[in-house]
Design a protein around this motif. Sequence first.
Motif, PDB file in Angstrom:
ATOM      1  N   ARG A  78      -1.003 -77.392  15.306  1.00 41.48           N
ATOM      2  CA  ARG A  78      -1.204 -78.180  16.534  1.00 41.48           C
ATOM      3  C   ARG A  78      -0.310 -77.592  17.618  1.00 41.48           C
ATOM      4  N   LEU A  82       1.310 -83.368  19.586  1.00 42.58           N
ATOM      5  CA  LEU A  82       0.417 -84.525  19.447  1.00 42.58           C
ATOM      6  C   LEU A  82       0.315 -85.307  20.764  1.00 42.58           C
ATOM      7  N   SER A  85      -2.530 -87.854  21.599  1.00 38.80           N
ATOM      8  CA  SER A  85      -2.593 -89.148  20.910  1.00 38.80           C
ATOM      9  C   SER A  85      -2.427 -90.304  21.892  1.00 38.80           C
TER      10      SER A  85
END
Length: 303
Positions: A78, A82, A85
């Motif tokens: 990734r 993140l 999110s």
Amino acid sequence: MGSGHDHAHAHGPADHNRAFAIGIALNVGFVVIEAVYGILAGSLALLADAGHNLSDVLGLALAWGASVLTTRHPSPRRTYGLRRSSILAALLNAVTLLVAVGAIAWEAVIRLQDPGPVAGGTIVWVAAVGVLVNSVSAYLFVKGQADLNVRGAFLHLASDAAVSLGTVFAGAAILLTGWAWLDPVVSLVIGVVIVVGTWGLLVDSLNLALDAVPEGIDPEVVKAYLQSLRGVGEVHDLHIWAMSTTETALTAHLVIPGGFPGDAFLAATCRQLHDRFGIEYATLQLETGDPAHPCCLAPDTQV
């Protein structure tokens, strides 16, 4: 051909951990009180508002979790971490609220056909507590509304305070008139308020999830700025999207016939994109426009 990246500026959402913790604790306590007294008083309005407040607790928890996840470092799998999110949390928050509205409306229509006895006095004082709890919780999120998650939390809690205030007046009206049908009617009004307050959040979060240009940024103005730079003959393959609810990214191809203008050009351009448009991550690919090697991404319709 070269590329420029601007990572000199601090990233990540503002620290709202304390606000989330207090807001969740206050609302969990009030949900329990409201649900118990809603059952005891036979009030659908109180139960509807309790369900709404419960969905807000879940929404606050989602937003809090997402704000923590956005600070996670990138990994080989990734590469942007993140950050996205936070967008997914805002979208799920909006969808959950709209589903709750459907359940409230369905029960209200059934109750309208056969209104039952309602304890107006209980409704008044429980809803009054709700006004206080939600007002205090909303105040915690007044700052930092540039973050879609924080804005969603504030709007939900502020609308809750308004709904609870309306429920106070409904309970008083039931005490004065004895009209039990006011209770399900207030439930429907609560549903309308929730939809109105949630619709903007749903549209904004859905747009960000689909990589739309964030609100407040005009892509034509950004393109005009890039085209105005010294030595730039053409700009193509311009993309602007949200990496999170607080961070924006850009990629573009700049055709500079005179060749690579140097690192100072890239640094200054990325800095201006940040300062003028709030674009945190800028990646610029430089080309000379050699007709023997045309860019396959030059047409605006090509992605």
